[in-house]
Design an enzyme around this catalytic site. Structure first.
Site, PDB file in Angstrom:
ATOM      1  N   ARG A  30       0.852  -1.199   0.000  1.00  0.00           N
ATOM      2  CA  ARG A  30       0.000   0.000   0.000  1.00  0.00           C
ATOM      3  C   ARG A  30       0.880   1.239   0.000  1.00  0.00           C
ATOM      4  O   ARG A  30       0.964   1.977   0.980  1.00  0.00           O
ATOM      5  CB  ARG A  30      -0.956  -0.041   1.184  1.00  0.00           C
TER       6      ARG A  30
ATOM      7  N   GLN B  53      -1.103   2.400  -5.572  1.00  0.00           N
ATOM      8  CA  GLN B  53      -2.512   2.619  -5.212  1.00  0.00           C
ATOM      9  C   GLN B  53      -3.466   2.213  -6.336  1.00  0.00           C
ATOM     10  O   GLN B  53      -4.518   1.639  -6.104  1.00  0.00           O
ATOM     11  CB  GLN B  53      -2.739   4.096  -4.880  1.00  0.00           C
TER      12      GLN B  53
ATOM     13  N   ASP C 186      -4.350  -1.468  -6.306  1.00  0.00           N
ATOM     14  CA  ASP C 186      -4.781  -2.002  -5.013  1.00  0.00           C
ATOM     15  C   ASP C 186      -6.174  -2.624  -5.116  1.00  0.00           C
ATOM     16  O   ASP C 186      -7.191  -1.951  -4.944  1.00  0.00           O
ATOM     17  CB  ASP C 186      -4.748  -0.857  -3.985  1.00  0.00           C
TER      18      ASP C 186
ATOM     19  N   SER D 117      -8.458  -2.279  -1.951  1.00  0.00           N
ATOM     20  CA  SER D 117      -9.196  -1.020  -1.798  1.00  0.00           C
ATOM     21  C   SER D 117     -10.342  -0.922  -2.793  1.00  0.00           C
ATOM     22  O   SER D 117     -11.449  -0.542  -2.424  1.00  0.00           O
ATOM     23  CB  SER D 117      -8.255   0.181  -1.985  1.00  0.00           C
TER      24      SER D 117
ATOM     25  N   TYR E 173      -3.191   0.280   9.998  1.00  0.00           N
ATOM     26  CA  TYR E 173      -4.164  -0.715  10.419  1.00  0.00           C
ATOM     27  C   TYR E 173      -4.362  -0.640  11.929  1.00  0.00           C
ATOM     28  O   TYR E 173      -3.603   0.019  12.629  1.00  0.00           O
ATOM     29  CB  TYR E 173      -3.681  -2.124  10.049  1.00  0.00           C
TER      30      TYR E 173
HETATM   31  P1  NAD Z   1      -9.102  -3.084   7.495  1.00  0.00           P
HETATM   32  O1  NAD Z   1      -9.905  -3.729   6.427  1.00  0.00           O
HETATM   33  O2  NAD Z   1      -7.882  -3.750   7.979  1.00  0.00           O
HETATM   34  O3  NAD Z   1     -10.021  -2.839   8.777  1.00  0.00           O
HETATM   35  C1  NAD Z   1     -11.221  -2.139   8.674  1.00  0.00           C
HETATM   36  C2  NAD Z   1     -11.340  -1.182   9.813  1.00  0.00           C
HETATM   37  O4  NAD Z   1     -11.636  -1.892  11.020  1.00  0.00           O
HETATM   38  C3  NAD Z   1     -10.075  -0.373  10.115  1.00  0.00           C
HETATM   39  O5  NAD Z   1     -10.381   0.997  10.023  1.00  0.00           O
HETATM   40  C4  NAD Z   1      -9.721  -0.781  11.540  1.00  0.00           C
HETATM   41  O6  NAD Z   1      -9.142   0.275  12.272  1.00  0.00           O
HETATM   42  C5  NAD Z   1     -11.068  -1.173  12.079  1.00  0.00           C
HETATM   43  N1  NAD Z   1     -11.064  -1.997  13.298  1.00  0.00           N
HETATM   44  C6  NAD Z   1     -10.214  -2.980  13.654  1.00  0.00           C
HETATM   45  N2  NAD Z   1     -10.566  -3.484  14.852  1.00  0.00           N
HETATM   46  C7  NAD Z   1     -11.668  -2.809  15.261  1.00  0.00           C
HETATM   47  C8  NAD Z   1     -12.496  -2.875  16.413  1.00  0.00           C
HETATM   48  N3  NAD Z   1     -12.255  -3.725  17.403  1.00  0.00           N
HETATM   49  N4  NAD Z   1     -13.533  -2.022  16.486  1.00  0.00           N
HETATM   50  C9  NAD Z   1     -13.791  -1.136  15.509  1.00  0.00           C
HETATM   51  N5  NAD Z   1     -13.042  -1.041  14.393  1.00  0.00           N
HETATM   52  C10 NAD Z   1     -11.986  -1.864  14.279  1.00  0.00           C
HETATM   53  O7  NAD Z   1      -8.754  -1.605   7.057  1.00  0.00           O
HETATM   54  P2  NAD Z   1      -8.594  -0.997   5.612  1.00  0.00           P
HETATM   55  O8  NAD Z   1      -9.917  -0.644   5.088  1.00  0.00           O
HETATM   56  O9  NAD Z   1      -7.738  -1.876   4.800  1.00  0.00           O
HETATM   57  O10 NAD Z   1      -7.831   0.346   5.944  1.00  0.00           O
HETATM   58  C11 NAD Z   1      -6.797   0.374   6.901  1.00  0.00           C
HETATM   59  C12 NAD Z   1      -6.020   1.654   6.758  1.00  0.00           C
HETATM   60  O11 NAD Z   1      -5.267   1.623   5.561  1.00  0.00           O
HETATM   61  C13 NAD Z   1      -6.871   2.895   6.716  1.00  0.00           C
HETATM   62  O12 NAD Z   1      -6.225   3.857   7.478  1.00  0.00           O
HETATM   63  C14 NAD Z   1      -6.866   3.256   5.270  1.00  0.00           C
HETATM   64  O13 NAD Z   1      -7.062   4.629   5.064  1.00  0.00           O
HETATM   65  C15 NAD Z   1      -5.475   2.819   4.867  1.00  0.00           C
HETATM   66  N6  NAD Z   1      -5.334   2.558   3.439  1.00  0.00           N
HETATM   67  C16 NAD Z   1      -4.235   2.999   2.774  1.00  0.00           C
HETATM   68  C17 NAD Z   1      -4.091   2.750   1.428  1.00  0.00           C
HETATM   69  C18 NAD Z   1      -2.896   3.233   0.683  1.00  0.00           C
HETATM   70  O14 NAD Z   1      -2.130   3.946   1.210  1.00  0.00           O
HETATM   71  N7  NAD Z   1      -2.715   2.811  -0.554  1.00  0.00           N
HETATM   72  C19 NAD Z   1      -5.045   2.025   0.748  1.00  0.00           C
HETATM   73  C20 NAD Z   1      -6.148   1.555   1.454  1.00  0.00           C
HETATM   74  C21 NAD Z   1      -6.275   1.818   2.806  1.00  0.00           C
END
Ligand code: NAD
Length: 507
Positions: free
Chosen positions: A122, A127, A130, A133, A228
């Protein structure tokens, strides 16, 4: 240089790995493209569409694959389905290797270089590639759409001559990619939306979408590495369970998306919490394929418990296959473009590129990814340390691959997050405080709507609504009349373009 696009054989998989748009671009890069007959049907892409883009149509998988240098797929094909490809051909897709190590080894033996798109780092450069996403975003959207289909009331506040109907209350747990899109979609449909996450940074994002962020003092920030979440301590889990128990009983629609890398999905919604919700409420558990955030979730199924519908579909992006294929195909195109020398019109993989190194599972007959490769033994018999191969909990495999022998697997949203073996009790919420008793009936519609719409009200909200305090009244004070039992949710007619699903089951 030949690119082959296979028809998906995984049960219920409706996406396709290339579209006419991406095929035209592959051809511009100097490739010839063969698409297996019917590959795009479930995404409303006909053989004619592919032909017009310049592809040839292969009558069978074997004809399509013959002489291929690159094979594009959504789900991992079985090694014995890849006969006829050139030696060292690339296999690129959501290969879901965790828990499927034998299949990965078979791919190595078949001599293909398998590249797992879920492992795409990531980083900014990647991006556009991905798939996690792009598909999670669609899944978040689709979760709310699925909930609205089952929900037997209107989502927005309705002000009519016959009276005012209060807006639905939606609660999103986990505000990552899927959760934020679920929030935005529920807002657009007019619901009053709240959300929670354990990463403090998510609070700002939730509020920027006009939703209310629900958080306790005890749970200030559980950010882990790479953006994460980390797993919560027992005390934090207890604080969260208390917070959720107090909030969820007042919600109509709950979408759970919480995941922690390398762990089973944390259990956030207990049976008692479900029972505290009013009949007719709907929960969509986007973490179903990793065991679910809801204690009662049955992966791949829609169930009703005490009048509350719990949707546990495991491939929600696949429920909007046309859009999902479009974005997935673009993700693949962006990556494949980096593997081709457009001038020479041939494959030119830089095996040292970080994107390649991160995604390649097998090469030259061996499993080479550090998470799966067998430990090397030196002459002295010492073993080189490797990360433990991760396993997905067995129970989370909802579907059966047809017709090959490959195992049913989670969709592509999971694999990169399961880098370590889960502990048996990981992610389990502690005994939650007993959920508040269910008080099925709601506040009288007009007052409740005004009181709760608050700053979140959409354009149809009136001045009194905007002035009213947003705070929710405790459930116990609500009148006690129980709504008639919710409709049975399961059987719905599959859309014409979608493959039929077993009754109540995932597609
Ligand atoms: P994920 O699928 O791993 O998890 C989904 C969400 O669940 C996360 O926001 C996490 O904090 C939350 N979570 C975990 N345990 C929890 C709990 N007990 N109660 C409530 N919520 C809980 O996450 P994701 O969608 O893959 O995104 C993770 C991070 O990565 C985010 O900050 C996102 O912005 C970032 N991201 C970055 C890129 C990039 O840079 N290319 C791309 C996608 C996502």
């Amino acid at each position: 240089m030949k690119i082959a696009v296979l028809r998906e054989r995984f049960e219920g998989e409706s996406r396709v790995a290339a579209t006419p748009e991406t095929i035209a671009k592959y051809i511009a890069l100097g490739a010839e493209v063969a698409v297996e007959k019917g590959a795009g049907e479930a995404s409303r892409l006909s053989d004619d569409d592919f032909q017009q883009a310049g592809a040839t149509i292969g009558a069978t998988a074997a004809a399509t694959l013959k002489g291929a240098d690159i094979v594009l797929c959504v789900r991992r094909p079985a090694a014995d389905e890849l006969g006829g490809v050139n030696k060292g051909a690339l296999l690129v897709g959501a290969l879901d290797p965790y828990g499927n190590e034998q299949d990965v080894a078979a791919l190595a033996k078949a001599g293909v270089a398998a590249m797992s798109m879920e492992f795409m780092p990531r980083i900014t450069r990647a991006q556009v590639m991905d798939i996690l996403s792009s598909q999670a975003n669609l899944a978040g959207y689709q979760a709310v759409i699925e909930a609205s289909k089952v929900f037997d009331r209107a989502m927005p506040m309705m002000m009519t001559a016959a009276g005012t109907v209060r807006p639905a209350k939606a609660f999103v747990m986990g505000a990552g990619v899927a959760g934020l899109q679920a929030i935005a979609t529920a807002k657009r449909l007019g619901a009053v939306v709240s959300a929670t996450d354990v990463r403090a940074a998510a609070g700002e994002q939730v509020e920027s979408l006009g939703a209310k962020f629900i958080m306790t003092e005890a749970l200030k920030d559980a950010s882990g590495t790479g953006g994460y979440a980390r797993e919560l301590t027992k005390d934090e889990q207890a604080a969260q369970a208390e917070l959720v128990a107090g909030h969820i009983s007042k919600q109509d629609i709950v979408v759970t998306t919480a995941l922690i890398p390398g762990r089973p999905a944390p259990k956030l919604v207990t049976k008692a919490m479900v029972e505290s919700m009013a009949p007719g409420s709907v929960i969509v558990d986007l973490a179903a394929e990793r065991g679910g955030n809801v204690e009662l979730t049955q992966p791949g199924k829609v169930i009703t418990h005490d009048g509350v519908t719990i949707i546990g579909y495991t491939n929600l992006a696949g429920h909007i296959p046309t859009t999902a294929s479009q974005l997935y195909a673009r993700n693949l195109l962006a990556f494949i473009t980096t593997l081709i020398d457009a001038k020479e019109k041939k494959l030119a993989v830089n095996w040292d590129d970080e994107l390649v190194k991160a995604t390649v599972l097998t090469r030259d007959g061996a499993v080479v990814h550090s998470a799966f490769a067998a430990p090397k033994t030196d002459t002295a018999g010492d073993t080189e340390a490797k990360p433990a191969p991760a396993k997905k909990p067995a129970a989370k495999k909802p579907a059966t691959r047809k017709p090959s022998a490959g195992k049913a697997t989670a969709s592509q949203t999971s694999a990169s997050k399961t880098a370590t073996a889960p502990k048996a009790d990981a992610g389990q919420a502690p005994e939650a405080k007993p959920a508040p008793r269910k008080t099925a009936a709601r506040k009288p519609a007009a007052k409740a709507a005004a009181a709760e719409a608050g700053p979140q009200a959409d354009a149809s909200a009136t001045a009194p609504a905007a002035k009213a305090a947003a705070a929710e009244k405790p459930a116990a004070k609500k009148p006690a009349a129980r709504k008639p039992a919710a409709k049975k949710p399961a059987a719905r007619k599959p859309a014409a373009n979608k493959p039929a699903a077993p009754e109540g089951g995932d597609k």
